[in-house]
Scaffold this motif. Structure first.
Motif, PDB file in Angstrom:
ATOM      1  N   ILE A   1       8.708  -7.048  12.260  1.00  0.00           N
ATOM      2  CA  ILE A   1       9.313  -6.265  11.178  1.00  0.00           C
ATOM      3  C   ILE A   1       8.791  -6.670   9.794  1.00  0.00           C
ATOM      4  CG2 ILE A   1      11.488  -5.664  10.050  1.00  0.00           C
ATOM      5  CD1 ILE A   1      11.102  -4.313  12.754  1.00  0.00           C
ATOM      6  N   PRO A   2       8.645  -7.965   9.486  1.00  0.00           N
ATOM      7  CA  PRO A   2       8.131  -8.307   8.155  1.00  0.00           C
ATOM      8  C   PRO A   2       6.746  -7.731   7.859  1.00  0.00           C
ATOM      9  CG  PRO A   2       9.147 -10.230   9.153  1.00  0.00           C
ATOM     10  CD  PRO A   2       9.074  -9.182  10.227  1.00  0.00           C
ATOM     11  N   GLU A   3       5.964  -7.430   8.883  1.00  0.00           N
ATOM     12  CA  GLU A   3       4.653  -6.832   8.665  1.00  0.00           C
ATOM     13  C   GLU A   3       4.798  -5.431   8.049  1.00  0.00           C
ATOM     14  OE1 GLU A   3       1.919  -8.133   8.558  1.00  0.00           O
ATOM     15  OE2 GLU A   3       0.392  -6.588   8.826  1.00  0.00           O
ATOM     16  N   LEU A   4       5.857  -4.729   8.421  1.00  0.00           N
ATOM     17  CA  LEU A   4       6.122  -3.425   7.812  1.00  0.00           C
ATOM     18  C   LEU A   4       6.427  -3.579   6.325  1.00  0.00           C
ATOM     19  CD1 LEU A   4       8.440  -1.890  10.568  1.00  0.00           C
ATOM     20  CD2 LEU A   4       5.944  -1.815  10.433  1.00  0.00           C
ATOM     21  N   LEU A   5       7.194  -4.612   6.018  1.00  0.00           N
ATOM     22  CA  LEU A   5       7.519  -4.886   4.613  1.00  0.00           C
ATOM     23  C   LEU A   5       6.277  -5.247   3.811  1.00  0.00           C
ATOM     24  CD1 LEU A   5      10.850  -6.939   4.472  1.00  0.00           C
ATOM     25  CD2 LEU A   5      10.202  -5.054   2.986  1.00  0.00           C
TER      26      LEU A   5
ATOM     27  N   THR B   1       0.806  -1.229   0.000  1.00  0.00           N
ATOM     28  CA  THR B   1       0.000   0.000   0.000  1.00  0.00           C
ATOM     29  C   THR B   1       0.835   1.273   0.000  1.00  0.00           C
ATOM     30  OG1 THR B   1      -1.843  -1.075   1.161  1.00  0.00           O
ATOM     31  CG2 THR B   1      -1.732   1.326   1.288  1.00  0.00           C
ATOM     32  N   PHE B   2       1.920   1.314   0.780  1.00  0.00           N
ATOM     33  CA  PHE B   2       2.589   2.579   1.099  1.00  0.00           C
ATOM     34  C   PHE B   2       3.924   2.749   0.373  1.00  0.00           C
ATOM     35  CE2 PHE B   2      -0.171   1.549   4.655  1.00  0.00           C
ATOM     36  CZ  PHE B   2      -0.900   2.730   4.770  1.00  0.00           C
ATOM     37  N   ASP B   3       4.187   3.994  -0.017  1.00  0.00           N
ATOM     38  CA  ASP B   3       5.480   4.323  -0.617  1.00  0.00           C
ATOM     39  C   ASP B   3       6.590   4.327   0.422  1.00  0.00           C
ATOM     40  OD1 ASP B   3       4.753   4.987  -3.445  1.00  0.00           O
ATOM     41  OD2 ASP B   3       3.460   6.431  -2.433  1.00  0.00           O
ATOM     42  N   ALA B   4       6.256   4.653   1.661  1.00  0.00           N
ATOM     43  CA  ALA B   4       7.246   4.614   2.748  1.00  0.00           C
ATOM     44  C   ALA B   4       6.536   4.312   4.057  1.00  0.00           C
ATOM     45  CB  ALA B   4       8.004   5.938   2.846  1.00  0.00           C
ATOM     46  N   VAL B   5       7.214   3.553   4.902  1.00  0.00           N
ATOM     47  CA  VAL B   5       6.719   3.202   6.229  1.00  0.00           C
ATOM     48  C   VAL B   5       7.791   3.599   7.238  1.00  0.00           C
ATOM     49  CG1 VAL B   5       6.014   1.311   7.757  1.00  0.00           C
ATOM     50  CG2 VAL B   5       5.342   1.286   5.340  1.00  0.00           C
ATOM     51  N   LEU B   6       7.386   4.309   8.283  1.00  0.00           N
ATOM     52  CA  LEU B   6       8.313   4.704   9.336  1.00  0.00           C
ATOM     53  C   LEU B   6       7.855   4.128  10.670  1.00  0.00           C
ATOM     54  CD1 LEU B   6       7.748   7.548   7.489  1.00  0.00           C
ATOM     55  CD2 LEU B   6       9.766   8.218   8.787  1.00  0.00           C
ATOM     56  N   MET B   7       8.819   3.715  11.483  1.00  0.00           N
ATOM     57  CA  MET B   7       8.533   3.372  12.872  1.00  0.00           C
ATOM     58  C   MET B   7       9.651   3.979  13.718  1.00  0.00           C
ATOM     59  SD  MET B   7       7.343  -0.133  14.708  1.00  0.00           S
ATOM     60  CE  MET B   7       8.687  -1.130  14.102  1.00  0.00           C
ATOM     61  N   VAL B   8       9.297   5.035  14.431  1.00  0.00           N
ATOM     62  CA  VAL B   8      10.281   5.837  15.170  1.00  0.00           C
ATOM     63  C   VAL B   8       9.999   5.738  16.666  1.00  0.00           C
ATOM     64  CG1 VAL B   8      11.199   8.166  15.525  1.00  0.00           C
ATOM     65  CG2 VAL B   8      10.515   7.428  13.226  1.00  0.00           C
ATOM     66  N   GLY B   9      10.940   5.168  17.411  1.00  0.00           N
ATOM     67  CA  GLY B   9      10.866   5.177  18.865  1.00  0.00           C
ATOM     68  C   GLY B   9      10.198   3.983  19.506  1.00  0.00           C
ATOM     69  N   ALA B  10       9.687   3.026  18.719  1.00  0.00           N
ATOM     70  CA  ALA B  10       8.936   1.916  19.306  1.00  0.00           C
ATOM     71  C   ALA B  10       9.683   0.597  19.294  1.00  0.00           C
ATOM     72  CB  ALA B  10       7.602   1.742  18.587  1.00  0.00           C
ATOM     73  N   LEU B  11      10.927   0.605  18.834  1.00  0.00           N
ATOM     74  CA  LEU B  11      11.686  -0.632  18.773  1.00  0.00           C
ATOM     75  C   LEU B  11      12.597  -0.738  19.993  1.00  0.00           C
ATOM     76  CD1 LEU B  11      12.526  -0.687  14.971  1.00  0.00           C
ATOM     77  CD2 LEU B  11      11.028  -2.265  16.187  1.00  0.00           C
TER      78      LEU B  11
ATOM     79  N   PRO C   1       6.155  -2.660  -3.504  1.00  0.00           N
ATOM     80  CA  PRO C   1       7.307  -3.274  -4.168  1.00  0.00           C
ATOM     81  C   PRO C   1       7.736  -2.454  -5.379  1.00  0.00           C
ATOM     82  CG  PRO C   1       5.307  -4.382  -4.846  1.00  0.00           C
ATOM     83  CD  PRO C   1       4.890  -3.333  -3.832  1.00  0.00           C
ATOM     84  N   VAL C   2       8.698  -2.977  -6.102  1.00  0.00           N
ATOM     85  CA  VAL C   2       9.269  -2.268  -7.244  1.00  0.00           C
ATOM     86  C   VAL C   2       8.208  -1.849  -8.252  1.00  0.00           C
ATOM     87  CG1 VAL C   2      10.804  -2.500  -9.224  1.00  0.00           C
ATOM     88  CG2 VAL C   2      11.479  -3.417  -7.021  1.00  0.00           C
ATOM     89  N   SER C   3       7.359  -2.778  -8.649  1.00  0.00           N
ATOM     90  CA  SER C   3       6.421  -2.499  -9.730  1.00  0.00           C
ATOM     91  C   SER C   3       5.435  -1.387  -9.382  1.00  0.00           C
ATOM     92  CB  SER C   3       5.639  -3.764 -10.088  1.00  0.00           C
ATOM     93  OG  SER C   3       4.929  -4.248  -8.960  1.00  0.00           O
ATOM     94  N   SER C   4       5.143  -1.217  -8.089  1.00  0.00           N
ATOM     95  CA  SER C   4       4.191  -0.187  -7.675  1.00  0.00           C
ATOM     96  C   SER C   4       4.846   1.166  -7.475  1.00  0.00           C
ATOM     97  CB  SER C   4       3.502  -0.608  -6.372  1.00  0.00           C
ATOM     98  OG  SER C   4       2.787  -1.806  -6.552  1.00  0.00           O
ATOM     99  N   SER C   5       6.172   1.227  -7.541  1.00  0.00           N
ATOM    100  CA  SER C   5       6.864   2.481  -7.294  1.00  0.00           C
ATOM    101  C   SER C   5       7.541   3.017  -8.548  1.00  0.00           C
ATOM    102  CB  SER C   5       7.906   2.287  -6.186  1.00  0.00           C
ATOM    103  OG  SER C   5       7.287   1.934  -4.977  1.00  0.00           O
TER     104      SER C   5
END
Length: 263
Positions: free
Chosen positions: A151-155, A131-141, A160-164
């Motif tokens: 982590i794989p859930e973020l991926l 869905t997303f062009d970028a995913v951030l997770m700041v401060g929760a790890l 992927p390549v074809s959508s970007s």
């Protein structure tokens, strides 16, 4: 240690120190609920720099205009990352967090197009694959917050390549942060092992790993490392930026069968 002003810094240190001592996720989420109203002023007192630095790191890797990017802010808290994103021209922002009270504060900022309650590590993100062009997770790890196994859930939700292709890049971006002070080193080691396994499996490639000396003010003397630049009262941290690869098909929080790196 930095000089305190008006008691606010000592109160912030006490609260953050208490948070770091909680390893049960349910108890930590309750703590965040109670902390929500004071959170912004506390992290400001601690000179918490991760949101700004993470967005700076993401900006350097973006090949296209920020207003065209759909961004997911995971563990968004009160919306500090969204404020940094909006200041740099990002307009399409979604957020998730496990604390209802934190989400209320984030909603009040008026920067997100969509906010969802989600406890990552116990349930999947409420978004479709790619869905997303970028995913951030700041401060929760860190211990007691988001487990490395999530982590794989973020991926999964990253494009992927074809959508970007319209961005002219090789895939969506994932930006992560963690502290590198003494009490978080065991978690950091486990996190990096997870990141490396996903890279070896071809799920993503590392763009940068950026160590930062002045992450935030330490909550105790025990968090400082003698003989380093941290003697000014700051702990250190690190920002990781990865780009999803075409072969990565991540489902249900795990790499696909063609990927040998189970977590």
């Amino acid at each position: 240690m930095a000089q305190e002003e008006g008691g606010s810094l000592s109160e912030a240190r006490a609260r953050v120190g208490a948070l770091h001592g909680i390893t049960d996720l349910a108890q930590k989420l309750l703590f965040y609920d109670r902390w929500a109203l004071d959170y912004d002023q506390d992290v400001a007192a601690l000179q918490y720099r991760a949101p700004r630095l993470a967005v700076d790191c993401l900006m350097q890797a973006l090949p296209g205009p920020p207003n065209a990017a759909l961004i997911l802010d995971v563990a968004c808290g009160t919306g500090l990352v969204a404020a940094e994103l909006q200041a740099r021209g990002f307009l399409q922002l979604h957020g998730v967090d496990g604390s209802p009270a934190m989400l209320e504060q984030a909603r009040a900022r008026g920067l997100y197009q969509h906010l969802s309650l989600c406890t990552l590590g116990q349930e999947p993100l409420p978004s479709s694959e790619g869905t997303f062009d970028a995913v951030l997770m700041v401060g929760a790890l860190s211990d007691g917050q988001v487990p490395c196994s999530a982590i794989p859930e973020l991926l999964r939700v990253t494009k992927p390549v074809s959508s970007s292709v319209r961005w002219g890049c090789s895939g969506g971006l994932v930006c992560l942060t963690t502290r590198t002070n003494p009490s978080n080193l065991r978690y950091k080691e486990a996190l990096e092992a997870t990141l490396d396994r996903l890279e070896q499996a071809g799920a993503w490639e590392r763009v940068v790993a950026w160590p930062v000396d002045q992450w935030e003010l330490a909550t105790s003397e025990l968090e400082l490392v003698p003989g380093t630049s941290n003697s000014d009262g700051f702990i250190s941290g690190i920002i990781y930026l990865y780009r999803k690869q075409k072969a990565a098909q991540v489902e249900g929080g795990r790499p696909s069968p063609q990927s040998p790196a189970g977590l």
